[in-house]
Structure formats: structure tokens, C-alpha cells
Design a protein around this motif. Sequence first.
Motif, short mmCIF file in Angstrom:
data_model
loop_
_atom_site.label_atom_id
_atom_site.label_comp_id
_atom_site.label_asym_id
_atom_site.label_seq_id
_atom_site.Cartn_x
_atom_site.Cartn_y
_atom_site.Cartn_z
N GLY A 37 0.77 -1.22 0.00
CA GLY A 37 0.00 0.00 0.00
C GLY A 37 0.81 1.28 0.00
O GLY A 37 0.26 2.37 -0.09
N ILE A 38 2.14 1.18 0.09
CA ILE A 38 2.97 2.38 0.19
C ILE A 38 3.93 2.51 -0.98
O ILE A 38 3.90 3.50 -1.71
N ALA A 39 4.81 1.54 -1.15
CA ALA A 39 5.84 1.66 -2.18
C ALA A 39 6.34 0.29 -2.61
O ALA A 39 6.26 -0.68 -1.84
N GLY A 40 6.88 0.24 -3.81
CA GLY A 40 7.54 -0.96 -4.32
C GLY A 40 8.97 -0.61 -4.67
O GLY A 40 9.29 0.55 -4.97
N TYR A 41 9.84 -1.60 -4.63
CA TYR A 41 11.26 -1.40 -4.93
C TYR A 41 11.68 -2.35 -6.04
O TYR A 41 11.32 -3.53 -6.02
N ALA A 42 12.44 -1.84 -7.00
CA ALA A 42 13.02 -2.64 -8.07
C ALA A 42 14.53 -2.47 -7.95
O ALA A 42 15.03 -1.34 -8.05
#
Length: 166
Positions: free
Chosen positions: A62-67
Motif C-alpha cells: 500500500g505504500i511503495a515498491g522497490y526494483a
Amino acid sequence: MSSSCCNCGTAAQMYSLGGFSFARGNVATADKTDFTALTTAAVSSANLSQARSGVVAAGNPGIAGYACGGGITGSDVATADKLDFSNDVTTAATSANLSQARVSPAGLSERSTKSYFAGGSVSTPAYVVTADKLTFSGDSTSAVTTANLSLARTELASVSEGTSKG
């Protein structure tokens, strides 16, 4: 994030970031899939900061994704990008870069505090045992040698027991 959909949980959407296209090579392209409407559309504001493939993904629900990590033409990178789910904007998050540049490690999230990445390959060519922990509160990644894999490998799967352990 698409390559590790075990991180999707009950989200209403999924982002597919970067990758390799035979027509274009490495790409930075971001697509957003809406699970309710069953539609997918390109979202240029969510594109990766550099075109790359073999990226590992994890998310803070619900906040952020990291690649993180991946390969660009001619080398591997440790680069981390953070996708803000509230506005579909991706930015480089250098404090979250992997401890070692590599392609195709495994990754998963431990609920809403941290993610782990392990293994992968480097250009030498060689496989690695390296494990990293990304702490969401500070967008910081560090090596965790006590969590290194027992056998160097790449393109591995990751799962979580889901309640108390990553």
C-alpha cells in the motif's frame, strides 16, 4: 511488482517494471495492471530510472515498491528504484542500492518493515550467495552475511511463511 508476485498480497493492482524485449533490448517501461478492471496500461511516470532486466522486486504493501539490481548493456547494477503507489512515480533510491551489483536475485517482503534479496549472478560469470536486507523506514539496504545462501545460485524462487518470518 511482477517478477515476485508472491509480494502482491491482496493488492488491487500490479506493476511490471523493466525487463528485456527482443525488439528493444533492456527497457525501463512500467505497466500497471488493474485486477478489478482486468486492464493494463503503460504508466511512464513509473518507468525505472534506467533500462534494465533481471531486476528483483519487493514491496511495502500500500505504500511503495522497490526494483533493485539487474543488468544493463555490458554490466550489472546495484541500482534501487522506489515506486510510490500513491502517485505512480518511480525515483532512484540510492540508499537502497544492493550491496553487490547483480542480476536475477530472489526477493520478498516481510510485511511492512523490510525486504530481503538473495543470490543472483554477476558478469564474471558467476553466481553469488549474497543476502541483503532493505529496511523500508529509511530506504536503506545492507548486506546480511549471516543470511547468505548455502549455495551460490541465480533465478531462484522465494516464499514467506507469512506470519512471523521473511
